[in-house]
Design a protein around this motif. Structure first.
Motif, PDB file in Angstrom:
ATOM      1  N   VAL A 325     -15.411  10.109  -1.242  1.00 53.81           N
ATOM      2  CA  VAL A 325     -16.482  10.590  -2.112  1.00 53.81           C
ATOM      3  C   VAL A 325     -16.824   9.566  -3.192  1.00 53.81           C
ATOM      4  CG1 VAL A 325     -17.072  12.329  -3.853  1.00 53.81           C
ATOM      5  CG2 VAL A 325     -16.014  13.033  -1.701  1.00 53.81           C
ATOM      6  N   LEU A 326     -15.814   8.868  -3.703  1.00 54.84           N
ATOM      7  CA  LEU A 326     -16.029   7.915  -4.789  1.00 54.84           C
ATOM      8  C   LEU A 326     -16.579   6.571  -4.319  1.00 54.84           C
ATOM      9  CD1 LEU A 326     -12.843   8.569  -6.977  1.00 54.84           C
ATOM     10  CD2 LEU A 326     -15.175   9.416  -7.323  1.00 54.84           C
ATOM     11  N   ARG A 327     -16.478   6.282  -3.017  1.00 56.09           N
ATOM     12  CA  ARG A 327     -17.016   5.021  -2.511  1.00 56.09           C
ATOM     13  C   ARG A 327     -18.546   5.074  -2.481  1.00 56.09           C
ATOM     14  NH1 ARG A 327     -12.797   3.284  -3.476  1.00 56.09           N
ATOM     15  NH2 ARG A 327     -11.242   2.332  -2.116  1.00 56.09           N
ATOM     16  N   PRO A 328     -19.219   3.947  -2.705  1.00 55.17           N
ATOM     17  CA  PRO A 328     -20.685   3.936  -2.607  1.00 55.17           C
ATOM     18  C   PRO A 328     -21.123   4.198  -1.169  1.00 55.17           C
ATOM     19  CG  PRO A 328     -19.825   1.709  -2.836  1.00 55.17           C
ATOM     20  CD  PRO A 328     -18.678   2.624  -3.091  1.00 55.17           C
ATOM     21  N   PRO A 329     -22.307   4.774  -0.972  1.00 56.33           N
ATOM     22  CA  PRO A 329     -22.779   5.068   0.383  1.00 56.33           C
ATOM     23  C   PRO A 329     -22.811   3.817   1.257  1.00 56.33           C
ATOM     24  CG  PRO A 329     -24.156   6.148  -1.245  1.00 56.33           C
ATOM     25  CD  PRO A 329     -23.246   5.239  -1.998  1.00 56.33           C
ATOM     26  N   SER A 330     -22.284   3.928   2.444  1.00 60.96           N
ATOM     27  CA  SER A 330     -22.274   2.829   3.401  1.00 60.96           C
ATOM     28  C   SER A 330     -21.950   3.392   4.770  1.00 60.96           C
ATOM     29  CB  SER A 330     -21.244   1.763   3.017  1.00 60.96           C
ATOM     30  OG  SER A 330     -19.926   2.272   3.154  1.00 60.96           O
ATOM     31  N   LEU A 331     -22.137   2.594   5.793  1.00 63.36           N
ATOM     32  CA  LEU A 331     -21.802   3.019   7.149  1.00 63.36           C
ATOM     33  C   LEU A 331     -20.296   3.208   7.296  1.00 63.36           C
ATOM     34  CD1 LEU A 331     -22.701   3.606  10.037  1.00 63.36           C
ATOM     35  CD2 LEU A 331     -22.448   1.158  10.527  1.00 63.36           C
ATOM     36  N   ALA A 332     -19.512   2.327   6.665  1.00 62.07           N
ATOM     37  CA  ALA A 332     -18.052   2.454   6.737  1.00 62.07           C
ATOM     38  C   ALA A 332     -17.600   3.782   6.148  1.00 62.07           C
ATOM     39  CB  ALA A 332     -17.393   1.287   6.007  1.00 62.07           C
ATOM     40  N   ARG A 333     -18.174   4.158   5.007  1.00 62.65           N
ATOM     41  CA  ARG A 333     -17.813   5.432   4.397  1.00 62.65           C
ATOM     42  C   ARG A 333     -18.220   6.593   5.293  1.00 62.65           C
ATOM     43  NH1 ARG A 333     -19.956   8.676  -0.949  1.00 62.65           N
ATOM     44  NH2 ARG A 333     -21.779   8.912   0.383  1.00 62.65           N
ATOM     45  N   ALA A 334     -19.389   6.494   5.924  1.00 64.61           N
ATOM     46  CA  ALA A 334     -19.845   7.569   6.801  1.00 64.61           C
ATOM     47  C   ALA A 334     -18.904   7.745   7.988  1.00 64.61           C
ATOM     48  CB  ALA A 334     -21.260   7.277   7.293  1.00 64.61           C
ATOM     49  N   CYS A 335     -18.446   6.642   8.577  1.00 61.23           N
ATOM     50  CA  CYS A 335     -17.495   6.730   9.692  1.00 61.23           C
ATOM     51  C   CYS A 335     -16.178   7.354   9.232  1.00 61.23           C
ATOM     52  CB  CYS A 335     -17.246   5.345  10.282  1.00 61.23           C
ATOM     53  SG  CYS A 335     -18.641   4.642  11.197  1.00 61.23           S
ATOM     54  N   ALA A 336     -15.717   6.963   8.051  1.00 57.73           N
ATOM     55  CA  ALA A 336     -14.479   7.532   7.519  1.00 57.73           C
ATOM     56  C   ALA A 336     -14.642   9.030   7.277  1.00 57.73           C
ATOM     57  CB  ALA A 336     -14.089   6.820   6.228  1.00 57.73           C
ATOM     58  N   ILE A 337     -15.773   9.424   6.711  1.00 65.22           N
ATOM     59  CA  ILE A 337     -16.025  10.848   6.455  1.00 65.22           C
ATOM     60  C   ILE A 337     -16.075  11.628   7.766  1.00 65.22           C
ATOM     61  CG2 ILE A 337     -17.816  12.457   5.686  1.00 65.22           C
ATOM     62  CD1 ILE A 337     -18.389  10.539   3.382  1.00 65.22           C
ATOM     63  N   PHE A 338     -16.681  11.047   8.794  1.00 60.64           N
ATOM     64  CA  PHE A 338     -16.701  11.707  10.103  1.00 60.64           C
ATOM     65  C   PHE A 338     -15.291  11.965  10.605  1.00 60.64           C
ATOM     66  CE2 PHE A 338     -16.171  10.977  14.682  1.00 60.64           C
ATOM     67  CZ  PHE A 338     -16.816  12.094  15.177  1.00 60.64           C
ATOM     68  N   LEU A 339     -14.426  10.951  10.545  1.00 58.32           N
ATOM     69  CA  LEU A 339     -13.059  11.087  11.048  1.00 58.32           C
ATOM     70  C   LEU A 339     -12.265  12.107  10.230  1.00 58.32           C
ATOM     71  CD1 LEU A 339     -12.323   7.317  11.755  1.00 58.32           C
ATOM     72  CD2 LEU A 339     -12.555   9.132  13.474  1.00 58.32           C
ATOM     73  N   ILE A 340     -12.413  12.063   8.920  1.00 56.66           N
ATOM     74  CA  ILE A 340     -11.691  13.006   8.063  1.00 56.66           C
ATOM     75  C   ILE A 340     -12.161  14.436   8.338  1.00 56.66           C
ATOM     76  CG2 ILE A 340     -11.249  13.711   5.685  1.00 56.66           C
ATOM     77  CD1 ILE A 340     -11.689  10.711   4.926  1.00 56.66           C
ATOM     78  N   THR A 341     -13.480  14.630   8.414  1.00 53.34           N
ATOM     79  CA  THR A 341     -14.025  15.968   8.670  1.00 53.34           C
ATOM     80  C   THR A 341     -13.561  16.496  10.015  1.00 53.34           C
ATOM     81  OG1 THR A 341     -15.979  15.435   7.352  1.00 53.34           O
ATOM     82  CG2 THR A 341     -16.139  17.332   8.810  1.00 53.34           C
ATOM     83  N   TYR A 342     -13.571  15.621  11.026  1.00 54.32           N
ATOM     84  CA  TYR A 342     -13.134  16.058  12.351  1.00 54.32           C
ATOM     85  C   TYR A 342     -11.673  16.518  12.304  1.00 54.32           C
ATOM     86  CZ  TYR A 342     -12.015  16.278  17.245  1.00 54.32           C
ATOM     87  OH  TYR A 342     -11.591  16.739  18.471  1.00 54.32           O
ATOM     88  N   CYS A 343     -10.807  15.728  11.690  1.00 61.58           N
ATOM     89  CA  CYS A 343      -9.386  16.076  11.653  1.00 61.58           C
ATOM     90  C   CYS A 343      -9.134  17.360  10.870  1.00 61.58           C
ATOM     91  CB  CYS A 343      -8.583  14.923  11.040  1.00 61.58           C
ATOM     92  SG  CYS A 343      -8.521  13.441  12.081  1.00 61.58           S
ATOM     93  N   VAL A 344      -9.847  17.541   9.769  1.00 63.78           N
ATOM     94  CA  VAL A 344      -9.674  18.762   8.977  1.00 63.78           C
ATOM     95  C   VAL A 344     -10.136  19.980   9.757  1.00 63.78           C
ATOM     96  CG1 VAL A 344     -10.445  19.992   6.910  1.00 63.78           C
ATOM     97  CG2 VAL A 344      -9.784  17.593   6.754  1.00 63.78           C
ATOM     98  N   SER A 345     -11.285  19.882  10.419  1.00 62.83           N
ATOM     99  CA  SER A 345     -11.812  21.030  11.164  1.00 62.83           C
ATOM    100  C   SER A 345     -10.944  21.352  12.379  1.00 62.83           C
ATOM    101  CB  SER A 345     -13.255  20.759  11.600  1.00 62.83           C
ATOM    102  OG  SER A 345     -13.323  19.636  12.459  1.00 62.83           O
TER     103      SER A 345
END
Length: 395
Positions: A325-345
């Motif tokens: 959340v604290l990282r500036p918007p970027s493709l790397a952050r989006a990929c990380a958010i995808f992986l984290i969201t997938y694992c949590v769900s």
């Protein structure tokens, strides 16, 4: 090679009937041999033991220490200590590989390439032996017959690879041809597995990933709007077909109990425990209770590592979420958010957050993406360098 061997170690040694019969002892030897080889490769490449600090790995290491303490009394037999040894080597390899965590997409590409090979083996097995690949015992769902893989495993790998490839295409890190060559067959395999957890995880992960970019990327807003529109129309037009796919021919009672999972969860929660077992758990097991799979990461951690384990798992997930959340918007952050969201769900109906598993590998890739590398502006985050557009995502 080290990352590919770590993935091989987490493929497991049980599953469907293979075309060439493979005794479990043989598959266990292969997976453990892969883990030890991965550790040796990482140690040789990083012989000076240069590591990068990581709160994610630090909390995982504390979880390992807690697991060893819980397993030391051998309540779950010698197998608990063996699993602790495996987790020790697994995390040690992680630490050695942190030297190459730089916020770039190297580990994303390793992840895609290796799992693409795994899924290709599933597709080959489906072609050469369709009867074994979709057996009656699994309700006609797709399984692995070259290597024993269950439908949930295949669904997980397919969902993660499809999501990461789509994000790389969106960020112009791969061509649309490469993306189509990967995503179309992979999603087809996902549909054949009838894996609800993986499908919902893919949808949730992509939705959150694109939402993280809509304020800074006009392309993200356009893709998100088109996806919502097309997805909503398809949902209405294909409602009956989607309902039949999700039900998988199950009764309403079986579906409401999550294919029997709820009964195992209730029995686990109602079982008497000592104070020590409440705090530290019973030690690492095969993620089952009374002979039945737990299929819930939080209850599996509660059973094996107690409330201490739950606190540590929640800690490293929250750490990754806050950093993302604290990282500036970027493709790397989006990929990380995808992986984290997938694992949590997926943690609600799949176990794996407290032991060596593909979920820890997914989160390690997310952690590598969140490392502070070369600063990028918002525009640079979505515009590749010269020549980056032909960078292969896994083709």
């Amino acid at each position: 090679m080290a990352w590919a061997l770590l993935i091989l170690n987490t493929l497991g040694s049980t599953g469907a009937k293979t075309v060439i019969p493979m005794p479990r002892s043989v598959t266990q030897l292969v997976t453990m041999g892969a883990l030890m080889t991965a550790f040796v490769i990482a140690l040789v490449l990083n012989k000076h033991l240069r590591i990068r600090s990581s709160a994610y790995l630090l909390l995982l290491t504390l979880l390992l220490v807690s697991s060893i303490l819980a397993s030391a009394d051998l309540q779950e037999g010698a197998g608990a200590l063996f699993r602790c040894f495996r987790l020790t080597v697994f995390l040690s390899t992680f630490w050695l590989l942190t030297r190459w965590w730089d916020g770039g997409f190297s580990f994303v590409r390793y992840h895609i390439r290796t799992y693409t090979v795994v899924l290709a083996s599933v597709a080959i097995g489906l072609v050469i032996s369709p009867g074994n690949a979709m057996p009656y015992i699994y309700g006609g769902r797709l399984t692995g017959v070259l290597w024993p893989l269950t439908p949930p495993q295949i669904g997980q790998y397919a969902a993660v690879i499809a999501g990461l490839t789509l994000l790389l295409w969106f960020g112009r890190r791969t061509t649309w041809r490469s993306a189509v060559l990967i995503v179309v067959p992979v999603v087809g395999l996902l549909m054949l597995t009838h894996t609800r957890t993986a499908t919902l995880g893919l949808v949730a992960g992509l939705a959150v990933a694109f939402l993280s970019m809509v304020l800074t990327s006009a392309r993200a807003r356009k893709v998100f709007a088109w996806t919502v529109g097309v997805g909503g129309f398809a949902g209405v037009a294909l409602a009956g077909l989607l309902q039949a796919w999700f039900l998988r021919g199950q009764s309403a009672d079986n579906f409401s109990s999550l294919t029997g999972r709820a009964k195992v969860w209730d029995a686990l929660l109602e079982a008497p425990r000592t104070t020590s077992e409440y705090i530290f758990g019973v030690g690492l097991t095969d993620k089952s209770y009374d002979g039945l799979p737990i299929d819930n990461s939080w209850l599996a951690v509660y059973h094996e590592q107690g409330f201490v384990g739950i606190a540590l798992v929640a800690g490293f997930l929250l750490t990754l979420i806050v950093v993302a959340v604290l990282r500036p918007p970027s493709l790397a952050r989006a990929c990380a958010i995808f992986l984290i969201t997938y694992c949590v769900s997926a943690s609600y109906t799949e176990a794996g957050l407290g032991d060596a598993s593909p979920y820890l590998l997914h989160l390690a890739v997310a952690a590598s993406l969140l490392v502070r590398g070369v600063p990028q502006s918002d525009e640079q985050a979505f515009i590749p360098a010269k020549g980056a557009g032909v960078e292969g995502a896994g083709a």
